[in-house]
Design an enzyme around this catalytic site. Structure first.
Site, PDB file in Angstrom:
ATOM      1  N   ASP A  93      20.613   6.800 -63.659  1.00 27.08           N
ATOM      2  CA  ASP A  93      20.200   6.792 -65.060  1.00 27.08           C
ATOM      3  C   ASP A  93      18.729   7.181 -65.164  1.00 27.08           C
ATOM      4  O   ASP A  93      18.063   7.393 -64.155  1.00 27.08           O
ATOM      5  CB  ASP A  93      20.427   5.400 -65.651  1.00 27.08           C
ATOM      6  CG  ASP A  93      21.881   4.974 -65.549  1.00 27.08           C
ATOM      7  OD1 ASP A  93      22.757   5.758 -65.945  1.00 27.08           O
ATOM      8  OD2 ASP A  93      22.134   3.861 -65.051  1.00 27.08           O
ATOM      9  N   LYS A 114      20.471   9.408 -70.876  1.00 30.24           N
ATOM     10  CA  LYS A 114      20.433  10.112 -72.157  1.00 30.24           C
ATOM     11  C   LYS A 114      19.280  11.099 -72.198  1.00 30.24           C
ATOM     12  O   LYS A 114      18.149  10.761 -71.910  1.00 30.24           O
ATOM     13  CB  LYS A 114      20.255   9.095 -73.303  1.00 30.24           C
ATOM     14  CG  LYS A 114      21.528   8.372 -73.646  1.00 30.24           C
ATOM     15  CD  LYS A 114      21.297   7.463 -74.857  1.00 30.24           C
ATOM     16  CE  LYS A 114      22.469   6.514 -75.030  1.00 30.24           C
ATOM     17  NZ  LYS A 114      22.059   5.140 -75.316  1.00 30.24           N
ATOM     18  N   MET A 138      17.136  -5.927 -73.549  1.00 32.80           N
ATOM     19  CA  MET A 138      17.340  -4.925 -74.597  1.00 32.80           C
ATOM     20  C   MET A 138      17.163  -5.535 -75.989  1.00 32.80           C
ATOM     21  O   MET A 138      17.889  -5.193 -76.918  1.00 32.80           O
ATOM     22  CB  MET A 138      18.744  -4.299 -74.467  1.00 32.80           C
ATOM     23  CG  MET A 138      18.967  -3.609 -73.128  1.00 32.80           C
ATOM     24  SD  MET A 138      20.698  -3.112 -72.841  1.00 32.80           S
ATOM     25  CE  MET A 138      21.455  -4.689 -72.384  1.00 32.80           C
TER      26      MET A 138
END
Lengths: 251, 251
Positions: free
Chosen positions: A37, A59, A173
């Site tokens: 990631d 992403k 998060m």
């Protein structure tokens, strides 16, 4: 699958390569393919052989990577033959603590691809430790709850009940929804003076710890990713100071 | 202290030496003194140099070791001069998760002895993982609470509130009071059919996993130490199966 190759689902821990497990370190050093990631510490990727293939599935512009497409990639790598290849799916922290490791393991199992889960230090525990905070401490906190804050308001967590449990709360998060999380915990009965620590980029070289109270949490200026520790232990700062680092070989 | 030596408070992880951190492995391999408890996997102690001093402070006949006496021993070792000595206080799992590492760190800090906390894999997470259980899993569990069960009825944990949080519950040191713990969680509203897994001696060669329901927990025959996992994830068994172990060098 006759020709299958094991996919190793490996926890990278919180950042510092010294906090990899021995097994993770060995797998990375011998990897032919590493799927990772965005949030992997560059020092960890430096362990991977120069000729190995690195596939970034974080992403970014141009990558439409859903979890399904990552699962498909892992299945494809594990079905591809060449049983002497070492395939590593590297995940920050621990694969089984908000790492979606369970989803990837289940997808591999369903496809008949062998896999191994290699646990890593969870940032939920090692992050606070790097700021000198023990998540439990006799006489202060007899439990620790780790909870994800990014779906606050849309998840199944009863934050008011959590406020009454009585131990440490570690929110991962949670930066975006920190105001709403604080409000739910206050509504649940936690005192506004409850200590809070926010640890930005835990164990990375740029780590920074902020201290506040639960009443102030919504207004603290903090940059994601950060770990939020809520409870009496958040006031502690057992950071130590080593005098013997220099004499340790770095093999 | 002018002549002080760093005391390294090191997490041994759940047992298997492959699950030590790189830093813990290095410290053990270079240790001059290792202070350890009873429950350290013998394979971990084999890493310690033959000439190193090993001090077992686990409960046993003839050792009246209180936490105070262990703190005193560590302070004495750290004050003793010889700054090239590597002193390791080895603790099962993670020093800051029910490991009393915070107490030992605070005692060392108060005495002016330098120390370093080296996190380890907590059995609360790596134990379930070794039985194929992810403590969180998207759509199944959005939080995990780790709680000690040995003081059940005398601690500050609100078990009824914990029953309402909605995530996974991992109970350490809970074998003795498993019946009372189950009853409190049932009284708090958890369903008797809630899945439970009990993992005896996690990651040790003699590991054994038992499955039950919360309604049955009080009557399960289990040998301490065991980790108790309560929640929907306890039904999962993502144990994988690796085909490429043989090709990994064991350095």
């Amino acid at each position: 699958l006759a020709d299958a190759v094991t996919v190793h689902l490996v926890g990278a821990g919180p950042g510092d390569p010294d906090f990899l497990t021995v097994r993770a370190h060995r797998l990375l050093s011998q990897a032919d393919v590493v799927v990772h990631d965005r949030l992997v510490d560059p020092r960890v990727l430096e362990l991977v052989p120069a000729l190995a293939e690195r596939i970034d599935v974080g992403k970014r512009p141009g990558w439409s990577g859903t979890q399904d497409s990552i699962n498909g990639l892992l299945i494809s790598l594990g079905s591809g033959g060449g049983s002497d290849r070492v395939i590593v799916r590297l995940k920050g922290g621990d694969p089984f603590v908000f790492g979606r490791g369970g989803e990837e393991a289940a997808a591999l199992a369903n496809a008949g691809v062998p896999y191994e889960v290699v646990p890593g230090l969870s940032s939920a525990i090692a992050g606070p430790a790097s700021a000198g905070i023990p998540v439990t401490h006799r006489g202060v906190s007899a439990s620790v709850t780790v909870v994800a804050g990014h779906r606050q308001g849309h998840d199944d967590t009863d934050w008011a009940a959590l406020a009454r449990v009585g131990g440490t709360i570690v929110v991962l998060m949670g930066v975006e929804h920190r105001g709403a999380i604080a409000q739910e915990l206050l509504d649940g009965g936690l005192d506004p003076s409850t200590p809070v620590a926010l640890i930005e980029r835990a164990t990375w070289e740029s780590q920074r710890t902020l201290r506040a109270t639960l009443g102030e949490l919504g207004h603290v200026s903090v940059v994601a990713p950060a770990i939020i520790v809520i409870g009496e232990v958040a006031d502690m700062a057992l950071v130590g100071h080593s005098v013997s680092d220099l004499i340790l070989a770095t093999d």
